[in-house]
Design an enzyme around this catalytic site. Structure first.
Site, PDB file in Angstrom:
ATOM      1  N   SER A  93       0.871  -1.180   0.000  1.00 44.45           N
ATOM      2  CA  SER A  93       0.000   0.000   0.000  1.00 44.45           C
ATOM      3  C   SER A  93       0.903   1.225   0.000  1.00 44.45           C
ATOM      4  CB  SER A  93      -0.934  -0.007   1.214  1.00 44.45           C
ATOM      5  OG  SER A  93      -0.195  -0.020   2.410  1.00 44.45           O
ATOM      6  N   HIS A 129      -3.603  -5.825   2.862  1.00 47.24           N
ATOM      7  CA  HIS A 129      -2.676  -6.837   3.370  1.00 47.24           C
ATOM      8  C   HIS A 129      -3.329  -8.192   3.635  1.00 47.24           C
ATOM      9  CE1 HIS A 129       0.495  -3.727   4.893  1.00 47.24           C
ATOM     10  NE2 HIS A 129       0.361  -3.753   3.594  1.00 47.24           N
ATOM     11  N   GLU A 160      -4.234  -2.347   9.592  1.00 45.86           N
ATOM     12  CA  GLU A 160      -3.442  -2.862  10.716  1.00 45.86           C
ATOM     13  C   GLU A 160      -4.068  -2.525  12.061  1.00 45.86           C
ATOM     14  OE1 GLU A 160       0.580  -1.367  10.187  1.00 45.86           O
ATOM     15  OE2 GLU A 160       0.407  -1.717   8.037  1.00 45.86           O
ATOM     16  N   GLU A 177       1.717  -9.349   7.107  1.00 49.44           N
ATOM     17  CA  GLU A 177       2.605  -8.953   8.205  1.00 49.44           C
ATOM     18  C   GLU A 177       2.480  -9.881   9.403  1.00 49.44           C
ATOM     19  OE1 GLU A 177       2.125  -4.750   8.842  1.00 49.44           O
ATOM     20  OE2 GLU A 177       3.003  -4.305   6.890  1.00 49.44           O
ATOM     21  N   ASP A 219      -3.749   1.458  11.736  1.00 42.84           N
ATOM     22  CA  ASP A 219      -3.333   2.086  10.470  1.00 42.84           C
ATOM     23  C   ASP A 219      -4.443   1.845   9.459  1.00 42.84           C
ATOM     24  OD1 ASP A 219      -2.211   3.093   8.208  1.00 42.84           O
ATOM     25  OD2 ASP A 219      -0.573   1.632   8.055  1.00 42.84           O
ATOM     26  N   GLU A 251      -2.613   5.847  12.439  1.00 39.80           N
ATOM     27  CA  GLU A 251      -1.812   6.156  11.249  1.00 39.80           C
ATOM     28  C   GLU A 251      -2.704   6.250  10.015  1.00 39.80           C
ATOM     29  OE1 GLU A 251       1.365   3.309  10.780  1.00 39.80           O
ATOM     30  OE2 GLU A 251       1.423   3.651   8.618  1.00 39.80           O
ATOM     31  N   ASP A 287       1.761   8.509   6.923  1.00 40.81           N
ATOM     32  CA  ASP A 287       2.631   7.563   6.209  1.00 40.81           C
ATOM     33  C   ASP A 287       2.648   7.945   4.723  1.00 40.81           C
ATOM     34  OD1 ASP A 287       3.812   5.391   4.962  1.00 40.81           O
ATOM     35  OD2 ASP A 287       2.358   3.914   5.611  1.00 40.81           O
ATOM     36  N   LYS A 291      10.028   5.129   6.886  1.00 37.01           N
ATOM     37  CA  LYS A 291      10.369   3.903   6.154  1.00 37.01           C
ATOM     38  C   LYS A 291      11.562   4.218   5.266  1.00 37.01           C
ATOM     39  CE  LYS A 291       5.645   2.025   5.615  1.00 37.01           C
ATOM     40  NZ  LYS A 291       4.402   2.217   4.829  1.00 37.01           N
ATOM     41  N   HIS A 342       8.673  -1.253   9.224  1.00 38.00           N
ATOM     42  CA  HIS A 342       9.049  -2.225   8.193  1.00 38.00           C
ATOM     43  C   HIS A 342       8.147  -2.015   6.969  1.00 38.00           C
ATOM     44  CE1 HIS A 342       5.560  -5.102   9.353  1.00 38.00           C
ATOM     45  NE2 HIS A 342       5.232  -3.846   9.510  1.00 38.00           N
ATOM     46  N   SER A 361       5.451  -4.276   4.136  1.00 40.16           N
ATOM     47  CA  SER A 361       4.684  -5.526   4.126  1.00 40.16           C
ATOM     48  C   SER A 361       5.446  -6.646   3.406  1.00 40.16           C
ATOM     49  CB  SER A 361       3.299  -5.313   3.519  1.00 40.16           C
ATOM     50  OG  SER A 361       3.399  -4.666   2.279  1.00 40.16           O
ATOM     51  N   LYS A 413       7.021  -0.377  14.354  1.00 37.96           N
ATOM     52  CA  LYS A 413       6.116  -1.478  13.993  1.00 37.96           C
ATOM     53  C   LYS A 413       6.859  -2.374  13.023  1.00 37.96           C
ATOM     54  CE  LYS A 413       3.525   0.635  10.167  1.00 37.96           C
ATOM     55  NZ  LYS A 413       2.224   0.757   9.531  1.00 37.96           N
TER      56      LYS A 413
HETATM   57  P1  PGA Z   1       3.175  -1.308   3.025  1.00 34.92           P
HETATM   58  O1  PGA Z   1       2.261  -1.145   4.311  1.00 34.92           O
HETATM   59  O2  PGA Z   1       4.514  -1.726   3.444  1.00 34.92           O
HETATM   60  O3  PGA Z   1       2.416  -2.327   2.234  1.00 34.92           O
HETATM   61  O4  PGA Z   1       3.186   0.046   2.346  1.00 34.92           O
HETATM   62  C1  PGA Z   1       2.701  -0.648   5.513  1.00 34.92           C
HETATM   63  C2  PGA Z   1       1.965   0.585   5.919  1.00 34.92           C
HETATM   64  O5  PGA Z   1       1.029   1.045   5.235  1.00 34.92           O
HETATM   65  O6  PGA Z   1       2.309   1.143   6.952  1.00 34.92           O
HETATM   66 ZN    ZN Z   2       0.791   2.887   6.816  1.00 29.19          ZN
END
Ligand code: PGA
Ligand code: ZN
Length: 424
Positions: free
Chosen positions: A43, A156, A165, A206, A243, A289, A316, A341, A369, A371, A392
């Protein structure tokens, strides 16, 4: 013996979803040899640094990374040979210069990050230091609260839950080790509760469970039950973080969301905010989030105005670990924290800058991290080095997630009495 780079080599490997990703091997003149592996999101935010994929449909459905690997071997390796691995900023600036594009689309952020992280690791090993010590110095002794993603939905998982999440946050625990135990036990209790109700206990990307529930609220309620049945107090020992990854709810024009997985249907920005306000009153939610989508800057600011005094509001997709967007967010009071990230921005130095910018403005930085992961544990050391206080990295299942938690156990153990554990 010199810490100059002797060789760099790239390799196409597979991530936790079985999709190709980049691994980088680096050797220094002093004999140091390390490897680093790059994660991959599902995502993703629109303005993330570019993950270069081959697009050749005859291999891995177009997801191969041979071009990124070739960029490591043919462009980056000769250009960085002889550079001092301890000069992180110089290395990262050289990588950015070699690429020359705004979003790292020429060489690929996957190629660039693999090399950038490799330099940090090699420099640490060369100095006989742990990565967190090398990056964070003697100050680096804060072990993050593990926000454990125990129930998965959205992009996910293949279930009827919209929110991507649901994290259990053991912020009331005395140490990381105990916190990890609190949430791992909650994870096991949750499995039992799901099983007793005839619900699926298979896991999402995850490692959290991905049952078909009647609603998003049912997910929160069953997690609260799992916390209690594990012997912990919701809101005191363990709180909940969510999230939405709300960019994945967007339909058509800005300010319209479709909670399509649960069948709840369309909602406006204001309705999303009202729903959140109700939940924050009702449930022990500590962090939220991406409650709204990446283009909904006004909605985000409104959400933060309503709830930012009570909970951590994390951006994010909207900030993509990019200081340009975080600066705008600080000015417009869009949130009060940024997700962090490494592969959204593509170098270690730029990620450190994003964290520092947050701190300078009284924001929190929430390390994450992706996904799609590997068993690389750089993230754990990075989080301790930055002292962010929370991270996370998935659930209490799937080894690529546990690799990071286990590394944090090691770091806490190594730090002994110096280790600190607190939420804020
Ligand atoms: P992603 O999801 O690693 O698939 O982008 C993680 C998130 O949205 O925090
Ligand atoms: Zn996110």
């Amino acid at each position: 013996m010199s810490s100059n780079i002797k060789s760099i080599k790239g390799l196409e490997i597979l991530d936790s979803r079985g999709n190709p990703t980049v691994r980088v091997f680096m050797e220094l003149e002093d004999g140091t040899k390390i490897k680093s592996s790059v994660p991959s999101g599902a995502s993703t935010g629109e303005y993330e640094a570019c993950e270069l994929r081959d697009g050749d449909k005859s291999r891995y459905g177009g997801k191969g990374v041979l071009r990124a690997v070739e960029n490591v071997n043919k462009v980056i390796a000769p250009a960085l040979k002889g550079m001092d691995a301890t000069k992180q900023l110089e290395i990262d600036e050289r990588l950015i210069e070699l690429d020359g594009t705004e979003n790292k689309e020429k060489l690929g952020a996957n190629a660039i990050l693999g090399v950038s992280m490799a330099a940090t690791k090699a420099a640490a090993v060369s100095h006989n230091l742990e990565i967190y010590e090398y990056l964070g110095g003697v100050e680096a002794c804060r072990i993050p609260v593990p926000c454990m993603n125990i129930l998965n939905g959205g992009e996910h998982a293949d279930n009827s839950v919209d929110i991507q999440e649901f994290m259990a946050v053991p912020y009331g625990a005395p140490t990381f080790k105990e916190g990890l135990r609190y949430v791992a036990e909650t994870f096991h209790t949750l499995k039992k509760l799901l099983k007793d109700r005839g619900l699926a206990t298979s896991v999402g990307d995850e490692g959290g469970f991905a049952p078909n529930l009647k609603s998003n609220e049912e997910a929160i309620e069953i997690i609260i039950e799992a916390i209690e049945k594990s012997g912990y107090k919701p809101g005191i020992d363990i709180s909940i973080a969510l999230d939405n990854a709300a960019t994945s709810f967007v339909i058509g024009k800005k300010g319209k969301y479709d909670l399509k997985w649960s069948g709840l249907g369309e909602k406006t920005t204001d309705e999303m905010i009202e729903m959140a306000k109700e939940w924050v009153k009702k449930y022990p939610i500590i962090l939220w989030e991406d409650p709204l989508a990446e283009e909904d800057w006004d909605g985000f600011a409104k959400f933060t105005k309503e709830l930012g005094g009570k909970i951590e509001v994390v951006g994010d997709d909207i900030f993509v670990t990019n200081t340009k967007f975080i600066k705008k967010g600080i000015k417009e009071k869009t949130a009060n924290a940024s997700l962090i990230k490494l592969n959204q921005i593509g170098t270690v130095s730029e990620t450190v800058d994003a964290v520092k910018l947050c701190y300078e403005n009284n924001w929190r930085a929430f390390v994450s991290h992706r996904s799609g992961e590997t068993c690389d544990t750089f993230l754990a050391d990075f989080t301790v080095a930055m002292g962010t206080g929370h991270l996370k990295t998935g659930s209490a299942s799937r080894s690529e997630r546990l690799a990071k938690y286990n590394r944090l156990l090691e770091i806490e153990d190594k730090l002994g009495d110096k280790a600190k554990y607190y939420w804020k």
